[in-house]
Scaffold this motif. Structure first.
Motif, PDB file in Angstrom:
ATOM      1  N   ARG A 192      22.742 -32.329  19.787  1.00 24.29           N
ATOM      2  CA  ARG A 192      22.150 -31.020  19.534  1.00 24.29           C
ATOM      3  C   ARG A 192      21.614 -30.375  20.807  1.00 24.29           C
ATOM      4  O   ARG A 192      21.410 -29.174  20.857  1.00 24.29           O
ATOM      5  CB  ARG A 192      21.027 -31.123  18.490  1.00 24.29           C
ATOM      6  CG  ARG A 192      19.855 -32.008  18.864  1.00 24.29           C
ATOM      7  CD  ARG A 192      18.759 -31.873  17.827  1.00 24.29           C
ATOM      8  NE  ARG A 192      17.614 -32.718  18.121  1.00 24.29           N
ATOM      9  CZ  ARG A 192      16.460 -32.645  17.452  1.00 24.29           C
ATOM     10  NH1 ARG A 192      16.308 -31.777  16.478  1.00 24.29           N
ATOM     11  NH2 ARG A 192      15.470 -33.443  17.766  1.00 24.29           N
ATOM     12  N   HIS A 193      21.392 -31.191  21.847  1.00 24.93           N
ATOM     13  CA  HIS A 193      20.897 -30.627  23.110  1.00 24.93           C
ATOM     14  C   HIS A 193      21.998 -29.845  23.828  1.00 24.93           C
ATOM     15  O   HIS A 193      21.699 -28.936  24.590  1.00 24.93           O
ATOM     16  CB  HIS A 193      20.356 -31.745  24.013  1.00 24.93           C
ATOM     17  CG  HIS A 193      19.172 -32.451  23.447  1.00 24.93           C
ATOM     18  ND1 HIS A 193      17.891 -31.926  23.490  1.00 24.93           N
ATOM     19  CD2 HIS A 193      19.053 -33.647  22.806  1.00 24.93           C
ATOM     20  CE1 HIS A 193      17.040 -32.763  22.922  1.00 24.93           C
ATOM     21  NE2 HIS A 193      17.732 -33.822  22.502  1.00 24.93           N
ATOM     22  N   SER A 194      23.244 -30.215  23.593  1.00 22.89           N
ATOM     23  CA  SER A 194      24.353 -29.504  24.229  1.00 22.89           C
ATOM     24  C   SER A 194      24.874 -28.364  23.368  1.00 22.89           C
ATOM     25  O   SER A 194      25.826 -27.687  23.760  1.00 22.89           O
ATOM     26  CB  SER A 194      25.508 -30.484  24.513  1.00 22.89           C
ATOM     27  OG  SER A 194      25.918 -31.136  23.321  1.00 22.89           O
ATOM     28  N   ASP A 195      24.255 -28.148  22.216  1.00 20.63           N
ATOM     29  CA  ASP A 195      24.673 -27.072  21.322  1.00 20.63           C
ATOM     30  C   ASP A 195      23.638 -25.946  21.404  1.00 20.63           C
ATOM     31  O   ASP A 195      22.443 -26.181  21.163  1.00 20.63           O
ATOM     32  CB  ASP A 195      24.776 -27.591  19.880  1.00 20.63           C
ATOM     33  CG  ASP A 195      25.503 -26.627  18.958  1.00 20.63           C
ATOM     34  OD1 ASP A 195      25.353 -25.400  19.131  1.00 20.63           O
ATOM     35  OD2 ASP A 195      26.238 -27.099  18.054  1.00 20.63           O
ATOM     36  N   PRO A 196      24.054 -24.723  21.731  1.00 20.61           N
ATOM     37  CA  PRO A 196      23.074 -23.637  21.843  1.00 20.61           C
ATOM     38  C   PRO A 196      22.360 -23.332  20.534  1.00 20.61           C
ATOM     39  O   PRO A 196      21.270 -22.757  20.557  1.00 20.61           O
ATOM     40  CB  PRO A 196      23.917 -22.448  22.311  1.00 20.61           C
ATOM     41  CG  PRO A 196      25.323 -22.807  21.978  1.00 20.61           C
ATOM     42  CD  PRO A 196      25.412 -24.277  22.046  1.00 20.61           C
ATOM     43  N   THR A 219      32.947 -27.267  25.303  1.00 21.06           N
ATOM     44  CA  THR A 219      32.723 -28.462  26.125  1.00 21.06           C
ATOM     45  C   THR A 219      31.331 -29.013  25.859  1.00 21.06           C
ATOM     46  O   THR A 219      30.338 -28.273  25.907  1.00 21.06           O
ATOM     47  CB  THR A 219      32.892 -28.132  27.613  1.00 21.06           C
ATOM     48  OG1 THR A 219      34.229 -27.657  27.838  1.00 21.06           O
ATOM     49  CG2 THR A 219      32.641 -29.358  28.469  1.00 21.06           C
ATOM     50  N   MET A 220      31.269 -30.316  25.564  1.00 20.09           N
ATOM     51  CA  MET A 220      30.009 -30.944  25.199  1.00 20.09           C
ATOM     52  C   MET A 220      29.744 -32.119  26.139  1.00 20.09           C
ATOM     53  O   MET A 220      30.461 -33.117  26.108  1.00 20.09           O
ATOM     54  CB  MET A 220      30.046 -31.427  23.741  1.00 20.09           C
ATOM     55  CG  MET A 220      30.297 -30.321  22.732  1.00 20.09           C
ATOM     56  SD  MET A 220      30.335 -30.933  21.031  1.00 20.09           S
ATOM     57  CE  MET A 220      28.641 -31.485  20.841  1.00 20.09           C
ATOM     58  N   LYS A 221      28.728 -31.960  26.977  1.00 19.06           N
ATOM     59  CA  LYS A 221      28.283 -33.028  27.851  1.00 19.06           C
ATOM     60  C   LYS A 221      26.813 -33.272  27.550  1.00 19.06           C
ATOM     61  O   LYS A 221      25.944 -32.477  27.895  1.00 19.06           O
ATOM     62  CB  LYS A 221      28.480 -32.650  29.317  1.00 19.06           C
ATOM     63  CG  LYS A 221      28.168 -33.785  30.280  1.00 19.06           C
ATOM     64  CD  LYS A 221      28.496 -33.401  31.716  1.00 19.06           C
ATOM     65  CE  LYS A 221      28.219 -34.564  32.656  1.00 19.06           C
ATOM     66  NZ  LYS A 221      28.527 -34.227  34.069  1.00 19.06           N
ATOM     67  N   ASP A 222      26.565 -34.375  26.835  1.00 22.73           N
ATOM     68  CA  ASP A 222      25.218 -34.648  26.336  1.00 22.73           C
ATOM     69  C   ASP A 222      24.871 -36.095  26.671  1.00 22.73           C
ATOM     70  O   ASP A 222      25.449 -37.036  26.117  1.00 22.73           O
ATOM     71  CB  ASP A 222      25.171 -34.413  24.823  1.00 22.73           C
ATOM     72  CG  ASP A 222      23.751 -34.331  24.289  1.00 22.73           C
ATOM     73  OD1 ASP A 222      22.880 -35.057  24.816  1.00 22.73           O
ATOM     74  OD2 ASP A 222      23.522 -33.548  23.352  1.00 22.73           O
ATOM     75  N   LYS A 223      23.934 -36.283  27.576  1.00 23.76           N
ATOM     76  CA  LYS A 223      23.555 -37.630  27.969  1.00 23.76           C
ATOM     77  C   LYS A 223      22.782 -38.346  26.868  1.00 23.76           C
ATOM     78  O   LYS A 223      22.771 -39.586  26.816  1.00 23.76           O
ATOM     79  CB  LYS A 223      22.736 -37.594  29.250  1.00 23.76           C
ATOM     80  CG  LYS A 223      21.393 -36.889  29.119  1.00 23.76           C
ATOM     81  CD  LYS A 223      20.621 -36.938  30.434  1.00 23.76           C
ATOM     82  CE  LYS A 223      19.251 -36.265  30.303  1.00 23.76           C
ATOM     83  NZ  LYS A 223      18.487 -36.345  31.575  1.00 23.76           N
ATOM     84  N   PHE A 224      22.112 -37.588  25.999  1.00 23.21           N
ATOM     85  CA  PHE A 224      21.370 -38.212  24.900  1.00 23.21           C
ATOM     86  C   PHE A 224      22.312 -38.750  23.828  1.00 23.21           C
ATOM     87  O   PHE A 224      22.019 -39.748  23.184  1.00 23.21           O
ATOM     88  CB  PHE A 224      20.388 -37.203  24.290  1.00 23.21           C
ATOM     89  CG  PHE A 224      19.333 -36.735  25.242  1.00 23.21           C
ATOM     90  CD1 PHE A 224      18.213 -37.515  25.497  1.00 23.21           C
ATOM     91  CD2 PHE A 224      19.462 -35.525  25.906  1.00 23.21           C
ATOM     92  CE1 PHE A 224      17.233 -37.082  26.373  1.00 23.21           C
ATOM     93  CE2 PHE A 224      18.483 -35.078  26.783  1.00 23.21           C
ATOM     94  CZ  PHE A 224      17.371 -35.862  27.025  1.00 23.21           C
ATOM     95  N   ALA A 225      23.442 -38.074  23.646  1.00 26.56           N
ATOM     96  CA  ALA A 225      24.431 -38.525  22.668  1.00 26.56           C
ATOM     97  C   ALA A 225      25.538 -39.359  23.303  1.00 26.56           C
ATOM     98  O   ALA A 225      26.446 -39.829  22.601  1.00 26.56           O
ATOM     99  CB  ALA A 225      25.047 -37.323  21.946  1.00 26.56           C
TER     100      ALA A 225
END
Length: 422
Positions: free
Chosen positions: A294-298, A265-271
């Motif tokens: 990349r902020h939502s990816d460990p 699950t990817m929730k990224d406000k920057f992307a």
């Protein structure tokens, strides 16, 4: 027995067949009406009304005589009075059926279709924009295989304010690279390889000291980026291809979306994305966020590089499906949208572009190796901030194999994106 009286000369004659008997005026008539024999009457003619003994006509109204029709020569009997007798059905030869010749058009249709499949990308290739990517300094020698540089640019110059808002690209000025990949196509056996280079990789930049490789593109554009990578890898870069934010989204939309399996699950406000885990079809906006996040990816930039390679394979897989190739409108739209979205080096040929696309397609079926340059430290402290440090020995061994065109069947050691040290 009484004798038969002799026949008088004025005896009444016996009526002949075919016509009425006329009365004898010298003979007594018992009745003043006589019967008319109509058996010999020709068709189409009316008989005369009966005459009385006084010579007066009866009071019956006269029937109109129909006009005489001309005889039809087709219905007249032939000379001799007999019509020819038709031959028995079993002796008649059946008429051959006229066979349809539509199957003869099949080769012509196939030939025209093949011509369309070939002519469309050729026409699209003539519309691509050219980029000067040849470095001015000395360059490594040519190698048996071919090595290409694929760059994903985050330039926003060609995007309107509405497009920047929709795609979530922000309004930062300047030009940077979101992805840098080397694509190697061997001349002999072995698999092609796509090698991701983290944009924060720390290395010397000709004429500008040491910095992150992303800075080379910001400072000197494609020329300085190519020169930097050639000096670090000692590989001759034979072609250059670049795609921007807006172009990437347009290519995805021209295919009607791309099927991708989101690993988590990817929730990224920057992307600007909120994607659930699992296989799904992504449109241009979500696809761009998927490869940029990349902020939502460990794993940060390393995980992003892996997703970028995954998505390149999905795009080429979607482009090669029957729903695209057999649909002339979608096929034309994809090829020309892709041509308008990319910039290619001036020395990059159509054959080079085909090699890049085929290698990208192979990433979806494991016929192309998906690698990351060997890494040692993801948090390497430098005067430019935290950077990525390569594993120098393993990286040198990998580039030596590519330079010598050694066949690759499996990823070499250290190319899985995991750092080898602290």
């Amino acid at each position: 027995m009484p004798e038969r009286p002799p026949r008088r000369d004025d005896a009444r004659p016996i009526p002949q067949r075919g016509g009425p008997a006329r009365p004898n005026p010298d003979e007594d008539v018992e009745d003043d009406v006589f019967t008319v024999d109509t058996r010999g009457r020709r068709p189409g003619r009316t008989s005369r009304p009966a005459r009385s003994a006084r010579g007066e006509r009866s009071q019956r109204p006269e029937r109109p005589i129909p006009p005489t029709r001309r005889p039809d020569p087709r219905r007249q009997p032939p000379p001799g009075g007999r019509r020819p007798v038709a031959e028995p059905l079993e002796d008649q030869q059946p008429r051959p059926r006229r066979r349809r010749r539509w199957w003869r058009l099949v080769p012509l249709v196939l030939l025209l279709w093949l011509a369309f499949l070939v002519a469309t990308p050729l026409h699209a290739w003539s519309t691509v924009s050219r980029v000067d990517a040849a470095p001015a300094g000395s360059r490594p020698a040519q190698t048996p295989g071919d090595t290409y540089l694929l760059v994903g640019s985050d330039a926003r110059d060609d995007l309107t304010a509405a497009e920047r808002k929709e795609l979530g690209t922000g309004s930062a000025d300047g030009r940077r690279t979101d992805s840098i990949m080397l694509i190697h196509v061997p001349s002999g056996g072995g698999k092609s390889a796509i090698i991701s280079i983290p944009r924060d990789s720390y290395m010397p930049i000709p004429g500008h000291g040491s910095n992150k490789v992303n800075a080379a593109y910001s400072i000197g554009g494609p020329q300085l980026l190519v020169e930097t990578l050639e000096q670090v890898t000692d590989l001759r870069i034979d072609g250059y291809l670049e795609i921007g934010f807006g172009g990437f989204a347009s290519v995805v939309n021209s295919l009607g979306g791309v099927d991708i399996c989101v690993p988590f699950t990817m929730k990224d406000k920057f992307a600007h994305i909120n994607l659930k885990k699992g296989c799904q079809t992504l449109d241009g906006k979500n696809a761009l966020g998927f490869v940029r996040a990349r902020h939502s990816d460990p794993r940060g930039d390393i995980g992003r590089a892996e997703r970028q390679r995954q998505f390149l394979g999905a795009i080429m897989k979607g482009a090669a499906t029957p729903s695209t190739v057999l649909n002339p409108f979608r096929y034309w739209s994809f090829t020309h949208t892709a041509a308008q979205a990319v910039g290619v080096g001036k020395d990059t040929s159509l054959k080079d572009a085909a090699n890049i696309l085929l290698a990208m397609r192979g990433a979806s079926n494991d016929s192309t190796l998906s690698l990351t340059v060997p890494l040692q430290d993801l948090g390497y402290r430098t005067r430019a901030g935290l950077a990525v440090k390569w594993d120098s020995e393993r990286a040198k061994a990998l580039f030596t194999m590519l330079r010598e065109d050694q066949p690759l069947e499996a990823p070499p050691a250290g190319t899985d994106g995991k750092p080898s040290g602290g």
